[in-house]
Design a protein around this motif. Structure first.
Motif, short mmCIF file in Angstrom:
data_model
loop_
_atom_site.label_atom_id
_atom_site.label_comp_id
_atom_site.label_asym_id
_atom_site.label_seq_id
_atom_site.Cartn_x
_atom_site.Cartn_y
_atom_site.Cartn_z
N ASN A 136 0.84 -1.20 0.00
CA ASN A 136 0.00 0.00 0.00
C ASN A 136 0.88 1.25 0.00
N PRO A 137 0.88 2.04 -1.08
CA PRO A 137 1.67 3.26 -1.09
C PRO A 137 1.28 4.17 0.07
N PRO A 138 2.23 4.65 0.85
CA PRO A 138 1.87 5.41 2.05
C PRO A 138 1.17 6.72 1.76
N GLU A 159 -2.80 -2.15 9.64
CA GLU A 159 -3.79 -2.78 8.77
C GLU A 159 -3.37 -2.74 7.30
N LEU A 160 -2.24 -2.07 7.02
CA LEU A 160 -1.79 -1.88 5.64
C LEU A 160 -0.49 -2.62 5.33
N LEU A 161 -0.13 -3.57 6.19
CA LEU A 161 1.11 -4.31 5.99
C LEU A 161 1.05 -5.16 4.71
N SER A 195 5.84 -1.13 -4.10
CA SER A 195 6.10 -1.08 -5.55
C SER A 195 7.43 -1.74 -5.92
N GLY A 196 7.49 -3.04 -5.71
CA GLY A 196 8.69 -3.79 -6.03
C GLY A 196 8.61 -4.50 -7.37
N ARG A 237 -5.54 14.04 -0.99
CA ARG A 237 -4.12 13.81 -0.66
C ARG A 237 -3.58 12.51 -1.26
N ILE A 238 -4.22 12.02 -2.31
CA ILE A 238 -3.78 10.80 -2.97
C ILE A 238 -3.78 11.01 -4.48
#
Length: 412
Positions: free
Chosen positions: A160-162, A172-174, A232-233, A363-364
């Motif tokens: 999840n892009p921060p 919750e976004l791991l 984003s790998g 903000r996204i």
């Protein structure tokens, strides 16, 4: 004919009540963008293919005419190229932000409280000392943007892009494995890779707050750069150069302060121009970047001039700053470039656009079609008189998709 693309990252936005129902682009004083729109042709461009997230790595690669289905490998490999890390075929390179999270467990900023490159260095050294090994390596980038290389890692993970999750609970976004992720010979499984990355995230949350920088920030009541956030790998991409894709381009350069854009440029075969004073923020040296762009355009066919400032203002939710960054782009870059190149014997095609929307109230990133201008001496103007998200709906180019923009420039 020479070509320059001037890209205001995240410049497009939605109407804002604070600005009287106008977008920052409509509200800002932009005489040169309006001049180019009045004397050129406009339209809207789909920069994010279906099925892709509206990241800058996706949008900028598409703007340069590449088929994402064939070349896309995420941000990590592109930033590895910019940093100068030569990826091994078994590497999985992933973007690694240093971010700020609150004691309550939410993401406060995606940029570590505007972490500087100088301050980031010791943090990267500390991470490598405590967490690095023969499989894990942290590589320094600029500001909050860094690289994490996992030897034998799987790219089939969900991150999840921060910047897309401000004020949300970070636990919750791991990282998680993709459903039905393939098992690749010699590599970790997607589950093993996700587990490793989550372990690194959790351990960094114990390590980074103890760094001298963060101890000082805590005493001063400032945001801490207190946790890593990988996202984003991918593996080493297989991209043709821009010159191979478009034979009319014999040489080119990219001028940007952002590792990601420099990485795209490197794989595209463009010269990477690093400008002292270029920060990737609102305080970037517009004049120095403009001079670098013009100097390279004198000797090359193609220049990609990228400015990050509006995107950062959008992520920060700062309306006034976003307006200011747009006005700076117009006054301190587009104006001087137009005034200089109109005196040249060889004509210059000037294109202006953002890569995606970064609405300050959200903000996204948002993947709506973006407004663009194409101007060169002799082009047949359309009826559009000013440049913004709504006037360009009536532009003469209509809606272009992905590589159609670059093909239109090359025909010019």
């Amino acid at each position: 004919m020479k070509t320059i693309i001037i890209l205001g990252d995240g410049m497009a936005d939605n109407p804002i009540e604070q600005l009287g129902g106008k977008t920052p682009l409509q509200y800002a004083n932009t005489p040169y963008m309006d001049l180019l729109a009045k004397n050129g042709r406009t339209g809207r461009l789909v920069t994010v293919p279906a099925g892709y997230s509206p990241g800058s790595e996706v949008a900028n690669t598409a703007i340069l005419g590449y088929d994402l289905d064939k070349v896309y490998e995420g941000r990590g490999p592109l930033e590895a190229a910019s940093i100068g890390y030569d990826m091994d075929p078994m590497d999985m390179a992933i973007r690694c932000n240093i971010i700020s999270v609150t004691p309550e467990g939410t993401i406060k900023t995606h940029n570590g409280g505007n972490l500087s490159t100088e301050d980031a260095g010791p943090l990267l050294d500390l991470l490598n000392e405590k967490l690095g090994n023969d499989k894990v390596r942290f590589i320094r980038g600029i500001q909050y943007r860094h690289l994490l290389v996992i030897k034998g890692g799987s790219k089939y993970i969900v991150c999840n892009p921060p910047h897309d999750h401000p004020n949300e609970p970070w636990r919750e976004l791991l990282v998680s494995p993709m459903a039905n992720a393939p098992v690749e010979p010699g590599r970790m499984t997607a589950q093993e890779t996700a587990d490793l990355l989550n372990d690194l995230i959790l351990k960094s949350y114990d390590i980074l707050p103890l760094a001298p920088l963060n101890q000082k920030r805590a005493a001063e009541g400032k945001d801490l750069a207190n946790i890593i956030w990988p996202w984003s790998g991918g593996y080493r991409p297989n991209m043709q150069t821009l010159m191979q894709q478009y034979p009319s381009v014999k040489s080119g350069a990219v001028v940007s302060a952002v590792d990601l854009i420099q990485g795209i440029g490197k794989y595209a075969g463009l010269d990477i121009i690093k400008v002292p004073g270029a920060t990737g923020l609102w305080d970037t040296d517009y004049e120095a970047k403009t001079k670098a762009a013009l100097d390279n355009l004198k000797t090359k066919d193609f220049v990609f001039l990228h400015v990050e400032a509006s995107d950062e203002a959008g992520h920060d939710g700062d309306v006034e700053l976003k307006v200011k960054t747009i006005e700076n782009l117009d006054k301190r870059m587009i104006g001087p470039i137009y005034e200089e190149t109109k005196t040249w014997a060889e004509p210059v095609c000037i294109a202006v656009l953002p890569d995606h929307y970064t609405p300050v109230e959200m903000r996204i990133h948002v993947g709506e079609p973006v407004p663009f201008i194409i101007y060169y001496k002799g082009i047949e103007p359309d009826e559009v008189q000013t440049y913004d998200e709504f006037t360009c709906v009536n532009g003469g180019y209509g809606i272009l998709k992905l590589n159609e923009f670059m093909e239109t420039l090359m025909r010019a």
